[in-house]
Design a protein around this motif. Structure first.
Motif, PDB file in Angstrom:
ATOM      1  N   GLY A 265       0.818  -1.207   0.000  1.00 25.12           N
ATOM      2  CA  GLY A 265       0.000   0.000   0.000  1.00 25.12           C
ATOM      3  C   GLY A 265       0.849   1.252   0.000  1.00 25.12           C
ATOM      4  N   GLY A 266       0.199   2.391  -0.240  1.00 23.15           N
ATOM      5  CA  GLY A 266       0.909   3.657  -0.332  1.00 23.15           C
ATOM      6  C   GLY A 266       1.288   3.964  -1.764  1.00 23.15           C
ATOM      7  N   ILE A 267       2.120   4.977  -1.956  1.00 24.73           N
ATOM      8  CA  ILE A 267       2.554   5.389  -3.295  1.00 24.73           C
ATOM      9  C   ILE A 267       3.925   4.780  -3.564  1.00 24.73           C
ATOM     10  CG2 ILE A 267       3.084   7.342  -4.802  1.00 24.73           C
ATOM     11  CD1 ILE A 267       1.135   9.020  -3.132  1.00 24.73           C
ATOM     12  N   TYR A 268       3.957   3.829  -4.471  1.00 25.34           N
ATOM     13  CA  TYR A 268       5.178   3.081  -4.773  1.00 25.34           C
ATOM     14  C   TYR A 268       6.150   3.971  -5.528  1.00 25.34           C
ATOM     15  CZ  TYR A 268       8.039  -0.947  -6.198  1.00 25.34           C
ATOM     16  OH  TYR A 268       9.067  -1.838  -6.383  1.00 25.34           O
ATOM     17  N   ASN A 269       7.262   4.283  -4.893  1.00 26.15           N
ATOM     18  CA  ASN A 269       8.247   5.195  -5.463  1.00 26.15           C
ATOM     19  C   ASN A 269       9.649   4.690  -5.122  1.00 26.15           C
ATOM     20  OD1 ASN A 269       9.399   7.391  -6.729  1.00 26.15           O
ATOM     21  ND2 ASN A 269       9.045   8.803  -5.036  1.00 26.15           N
ATOM     22  N   PRO A 270      10.042   3.554  -5.714  1.00 29.08           N
ATOM     23  CA  PRO A 270      11.322   2.943  -5.355  1.00 29.08           C
ATOM     24  C   PRO A 270      12.494   3.644  -6.021  1.00 29.08           C
ATOM     25  CG  PRO A 270      10.322   1.703  -7.113  1.00 29.08           C
ATOM     26  CD  PRO A 270       9.346   2.792  -6.757  1.00 29.08           C
ATOM     27  N   ALA A 271      13.681   3.263  -5.638  1.00 31.01           N
ATOM     28  CA  ALA A 271      14.884   3.766  -6.284  1.00 31.01           C
ATOM     29  C   ALA A 271      14.896   3.307  -7.736  1.00 31.01           C
ATOM     30  CB  ALA A 271      16.122   3.250  -5.560  1.00 31.01           C
ATOM     31  N   GLY A 292      -3.946  10.451  -9.834  1.00 28.26           N
ATOM     32  CA  GLY A 292      -4.367  11.376  -8.788  1.00 28.26           C
ATOM     33  C   GLY A 292      -3.167  11.923  -8.047  1.00 28.26           C
ATOM     34  N   SER A 293      -3.421  12.528  -6.906  1.00 30.83           N
ATOM     35  CA  SER A 293      -2.371  13.096  -6.066  1.00 30.83           C
ATOM     36  C   SER A 293      -2.762  12.935  -4.609  1.00 30.83           C
ATOM     37  CB  SER A 293      -2.149  14.584  -6.369  1.00 30.83           C
ATOM     38  OG  SER A 293      -1.771  14.779  -7.705  1.00 30.83           O
ATOM     39  N   GLU A 294      -1.766  12.815  -3.746  1.00 28.20           N
ATOM     40  CA  GLU A 294      -1.982  12.753  -2.304  1.00 28.20           C
ATOM     41  C   GLU A 294      -0.840  13.463  -1.601  1.00 28.20           C
ATOM     42  OE1 GLU A 294      -3.517   9.149   0.115  1.00 28.20           O
ATOM     43  OE2 GLU A 294      -1.330   9.069   0.299  1.00 28.20           O
ATOM     44  N   LYS A 295      -1.173  14.469  -0.826  1.00 28.76           N
ATOM     45  CA  LYS A 295      -0.180  15.238  -0.067  1.00 28.76           C
ATOM     46  C   LYS A 295       0.963  15.718  -0.961  1.00 28.76           C
ATOM     47  CE  LYS A 295      -1.196  12.775   4.250  1.00 28.76           C
ATOM     48  NZ  LYS A 295      -0.663  11.914   5.332  1.00 28.76           N
ATOM     49  N   GLY A 296       0.599  16.191  -2.137  1.00 23.47           N
ATOM     50  CA  GLY A 296       1.579  16.745  -3.049  1.00 23.47           C
ATOM     51  C   GLY A 296       2.331  15.733  -3.886  1.00 23.47           C
ATOM     52  N   GLN A 297       2.041  14.441  -3.731  1.00 20.42           N
ATOM     53  CA  GLN A 297       2.731  13.412  -4.505  1.00 20.42           C
ATOM     54  C   GLN A 297       1.777  12.828  -5.548  1.00 20.42           C
ATOM     55  OE1 GLN A 297       4.609  10.355  -2.162  1.00 20.42           O
ATOM     56  NE2 GLN A 297       5.810   9.582  -3.881  1.00 20.42           N
ATOM     57  N   ASN A 298       2.157  12.948  -6.804  1.00 16.76           N
ATOM     58  CA  ASN A 298       1.327  12.463  -7.909  1.00 16.76           C
ATOM     59  C   ASN A 298       1.501  10.957  -8.084  1.00 16.76           C
ATOM     60  OD1 ASN A 298       0.566  15.131  -8.453  1.00 16.76           O
ATOM     61  ND2 ASN A 298       2.259  15.419  -9.896  1.00 16.76           N
ATOM     62  N   PHE A 299       0.442  10.300  -8.560  1.00 13.52           N
ATOM     63  CA  PHE A 299       0.524   8.849  -8.764  1.00 13.52           C
ATOM     64  C   PHE A 299      -0.389   8.407  -9.905  1.00 13.52           C
ATOM     65  CE2 PHE A 299      -2.621   9.611  -5.350  1.00 13.52           C
ATOM     66  CZ  PHE A 299      -3.754   9.009  -5.882  1.00 13.52           C
ATOM     67  N   TRP A 300      -0.042   7.250 -10.455  1.00  8.71           N
ATOM     68  CA  TRP A 300      -0.899   6.499 -11.369  1.00  8.71           C
ATOM     69  C   TRP A 300      -1.646   5.440 -10.561  1.00  8.71           C
ATOM     70  CZ3 TRP A 300      -0.874   8.623 -16.046  1.00  8.71           C
ATOM     71  CH2 TRP A 300       0.298   9.193 -16.564  1.00  8.71           C
ATOM     72  N   ILE A 301      -2.816   5.031 -11.027  1.00 11.38           N
ATOM     73  CA  ILE A 301      -3.557   3.925 -10.417  1.00 11.38           C
ATOM     74  C   ILE A 301      -3.537   2.758 -11.396  1.00 11.38           C
ATOM     75  CG2 ILE A 301      -5.719   3.161  -9.376  1.00 11.38           C
ATOM     76  CD1 ILE A 301      -6.509   6.148  -9.186  1.00 11.38           C
ATOM     77  N   ILE A 302      -2.918   1.660 -11.012  1.00  8.32           N
ATOM     78  CA  ILE A 302      -2.866   0.501 -11.897  1.00  8.32           C
ATOM     79  C   ILE A 302      -3.553  -0.691 -11.241  1.00  8.32           C
ATOM     80  CG2 ILE A 302      -0.765   1.263 -13.076  1.00  8.32           C
ATOM     81  CD1 ILE A 302       0.836  -0.721 -11.420  1.00  8.32           C
ATOM     82  N   GLN A 303      -4.263  -1.436 -12.065  1.00  6.29           N
ATOM     83  CA  GLN A 303      -4.866  -2.696 -11.622  1.00  6.29           C
ATOM     84  C   GLN A 303      -3.928  -3.829 -12.010  1.00  6.29           C
ATOM     85  OE1 GLN A 303      -8.012  -4.900 -13.796  1.00  6.29           O
ATOM     86  NE2 GLN A 303      -9.327  -4.390 -12.057  1.00  6.29           N
ATOM     87  N   ASN A 304      -3.481  -4.570 -11.010  1.00  2.00           N
ATOM     88  CA  ASN A 304      -2.596  -5.698 -11.259  1.00  2.00           C
ATOM     89  C   ASN A 304      -3.403  -6.983 -11.427  1.00  2.00           C
ATOM     90  OD1 ASN A 304      -0.199  -7.067 -11.640  1.00  2.00           O
ATOM     91  ND2 ASN A 304       0.609  -6.701  -9.594  1.00  2.00           N
ATOM     92  N   VAL A 305      -2.705  -8.071 -11.724  1.00  2.00           N
ATOM     93  CA  VAL A 305      -3.374  -9.358 -11.937  1.00  2.00           C
ATOM     94  C   VAL A 305      -2.826 -10.403 -10.967  1.00  2.00           C
ATOM     95  CG1 VAL A 305      -4.140  -9.089 -14.320  1.00  2.00           C
ATOM     96  CG2 VAL A 305      -1.765  -9.705 -13.857  1.00  2.00           C
ATOM     97  N   TRP A 306      -2.546  -9.956  -9.738  1.00  2.00           N
ATOM     98  CA  TRP A 306      -2.045 -10.848  -8.700  1.00  2.00           C
ATOM     99  C   TRP A 306      -3.074 -11.043  -7.591  1.00  2.00           C
ATOM    100  CZ3 TRP A 306       3.562  -8.468  -8.415  1.00  2.00           C
ATOM    101  CH2 TRP A 306       4.288  -8.919  -9.526  1.00  2.00           C
ATOM    102  N   ASN A 321       6.004  10.867 -11.598  1.00  2.00           N
ATOM    103  CA  ASN A 321       6.960  11.941 -11.315  1.00  2.00           C
ATOM    104  C   ASN A 321       7.723  12.441 -12.534  1.00  2.00           C
ATOM    105  OD1 ASN A 321       8.641   9.779 -11.778  1.00  2.00           O
ATOM    106  ND2 ASN A 321       9.224   9.507  -9.634  1.00  2.00           N
ATOM    107  N   GLY A 322       7.233  12.083 -13.724  1.00  2.00           N
ATOM    108  CA  GLY A 322       7.868  12.570 -14.940  1.00  2.00           C
ATOM    109  C   GLY A 322       9.103  11.822 -15.367  1.00  2.00           C
ATOM    110  N   THR A 323       9.446  10.729 -14.675  1.00  2.00           N
ATOM    111  CA  THR A 323      10.647   9.953 -15.018  1.00  2.00           C
ATOM    112  C   THR A 323      10.303   8.624 -15.686  1.00  2.00           C
ATOM    113  OG1 THR A 323      10.729   8.798 -12.881  1.00  2.00           O
ATOM    114  CG2 THR A 323      11.847  10.948 -13.029  1.00  2.00           C
ATOM    115  N   ASN A 324       9.027   8.424 -16.023  1.00  4.52           N
ATOM    116  CA  ASN A 324       8.602   7.154 -16.617  1.00  4.52           C
ATOM    117  C   ASN A 324       8.968   5.994 -15.698  1.00  4.52           C
ATOM    118  OD1 ASN A 324       7.592   5.272 -18.473  1.00  4.52           O
ATOM    119  ND2 ASN A 324       9.447   5.281 -19.718  1.00  4.52           N
ATOM    120  N   LEU A 325       8.644   6.139 -14.431  1.00  2.33           N
ATOM    121  CA  LEU A 325       9.016   5.162 -13.413  1.00  2.33           C
ATOM    122  C   LEU A 325       8.478   3.777 -13.765  1.00  2.33           C
ATOM    123  CD1 LEU A 325      10.419   4.865 -10.640  1.00  2.33           C
ATOM    124  CD2 LEU A 325       8.185   5.222  -9.589  1.00  2.33           C
TER     125      LEU A 325
END
Length: 338
Positions: A265-271, A292-306, A321-325
Motif C-alpha cells: 500500500g501507499g505510493i510506490y516510489n522505489p529507487a 491522482g495526487s496525495e499530499k503533493g505526490q502524484n501517482f498512477w492507479i494501476i490494476q494488477n493481476v495478482w 513523477n515525470g521519469t517514466n518510473l
C-alpha cells in the motif's frame, strides 16, 4: 521422527536470521492461508529461508515507512516464499517490430482533470484477477482495455471474457506469442479483431498452456475490436491525456522484484535501480485506470493481476513523477471498438 527432523531443520534456518523473529505457528498459518504444499522437507526448508529473507526485507522497509522515510509499505503476501525470477517466467512483453508502426494516440492538448478514476464508472473496470504462475498478464490487460472501451463508448457490459482463449490461441494465429511464457497486448487486440473472443464460462482459465480449442460459434456477440492505438514511448503527458480522454490503458511495467511483489500500500516510489525505466525491461502488463495526487505526490492507479489480496485490494498507486518510473509509459496501447 519426520516432524522432529522438519522442525530441527527449520530452526537451523531461522538461526541464520537473528534479527527476524518467527514462530512455528506463524509459518504454519502462512502455509494454511495461502494453501502452500511443498514436495519435500528440503523444499520446505528452502521456502522457509526465502520467507525469512523477505520478512526481514519487509520489516526493515516498513520501519522506514513508519518513520516517514518512504511513501509505501510492504506486506508478507502469497509471494513471500518465492523469488522474483520464479514468478517472472518468460516475461516476453517487449513490443514486436511488426507492432511498431501502429497509429499513435494524438494528444488533445486540452486541460485535464486533476484526478481520474475509471473504477467509479459502472462496468468500466472489472474486479482484479489472479494469473497464477502463468505470465498471461498481457491477455488480462488487453481484455481489461477491451471491456473498458465497450462500457465507456457503447454502454455495453459483458460476462468475463476468456484470457485462456488468448493464451492458447494467439500462439497458433500469431506465432510470436508464447502463452504463459509471455505475449503482447497488441497481438491480443489483433486476435480479437480477426476472430472474436469467447467468454470465460465457455473457455475457462487454467493458468497454464493448453491446445487452442477456440469455437467461432461461441464468440461473445457485441465484442467487436476494429483496431488499436499505441502511445509515444516514454511520454507521460500522452499517457495522462489518453487515460483521461479515452479510458483505461494497457501498459507494461518492470514488476519482477521483491519490493513490487510484496507491495502492501501507499505510493510506490522505489529507487530507479529497483524499478528501471529502460523500455527494454518492462516485463508485466497491467491496466492503468486513472491518476491522482496525495499530499503533493502524484501517482498512477494501476490494476494488477495478482489477486485482490495484493497491494491495495488488487491495485497499486505508482509514483507519477515525470521519469517514466518502472517504464509505465514505454509500451502503452488501447483498442478501438465498434
Amino acid at each position: 521422527m519426520k516432524l522432529f527432523f522438519a522442525v530441527t531443520c527449520l530452526l537451523a534456518v531461522a538461526a541464520a536470521f537473528p534479527k527476524t523473529e518467527i514462530s512455528a505457528e506463524e509459518w504454519l498459518a502462512f502455509k494454511a492461508q495461502h494453501g502452500k504444499i511443498y514436495a519435500s522437507q528440503e523444499e520446505e526448508a528452502q521456502r522457509f529461508k526465502i520467507y525469512l529473507e523477505n520478512k526481514q526485507m519487509v520489516n526493515d522497509h516498513n520501519q522506514k515507512y513508519e518513520r516517514g522515510e518512504v511513501s509505501y509499505r510492504l506486506a508478507l503476501n502469497k509471494f513471500a516464499d518465492i523469488r522474483s525470477d520464479e514468478l517472472r517466467r518468460g516475461g516476453k512483453l517487449r513490443r514486436p517490430a511488426a507492432s511498431m508502426n501502429v497509429p499513435l494516440h494524438v494528444n488533445s492538448n486540452q486541460p485535464l482533470p486533476a484526478s481520474v478514476d475509471w473504477r467509479t464508472t459502472p462496468g468500466a473496470v472489472g474486479e482484479p484477477r489472479y494469473i497464477m504462475m502463468c505470465e498471461s498478464s498481457w491477455a488480462f490487460s488487453a481484455l481489461g482495455s477491451v471491456v473498458s472501451q465497450l462500457a465507456i463508448k457503447k454502454g455495453l457490459h459483458f460476462p468475463l471474457l476468456s484470457p485462456q482463449n488468448l493464451v492458447d490461441c494467439t500462439r497458433t494465429y500469431i506465432l510470436r506469442d508464447d502463452g504463459c511464457e509471455g505475449g503482447w497486448v497488441d497481438d491480443a487486440f489483433q486476435y480479437i479483431q480477426q476472430n472474436g473472443i469467447q467468454s470465460e464460462d465457455d473457455y475457462w482459465y487454467h493458468g497454464y498452456d493448453e491446445n487452442c480449442v477456440f469455437n467461432k460459434s461461441l464468440v461473445v456477440p457485441g465484442v467487436v475490436v476494429t483496431g488499436f492505438f499505441g502511445l509515444k514511448p516514454g511520454s507521460e503527458d500522452d499517457l495522462m491525456d489518453a487515460v483521461a480522454n479515452v479510458g483505461p490503458i494497457s501498459v507494461t511495467v518492470g514488476a519482477y522484484d521483491n519490493a513490487f511483489m510484496t507491495y502492501g500500500g501507499g505510493i510506490y516510489n522505489p529507487a530507479p535501480a529497483t524499478c528501471t525505466t529502460d523500455p527494454r525491461t518492462p516485463n508485466h502488463a497491467v491496466l492503468l485506470v486513472g491518476y491522482g495526487s496525495e499530499k503533493g505526490q502524484n501517482f498512477w492507479i494501476i490494476q494488477n493481476v495478482w489477486g485482490g489480496d495484493w497491494g491495495e485490494q488488487g491495485y497499486m498507486r505508482l509514483a507519477r513523477n515525470g521519469t517514466n518510473l518502472c517504464g509505465i509509459a514505454s509500451q502503452a496501447s488501447y483498442p478501438t471498438v465498434l
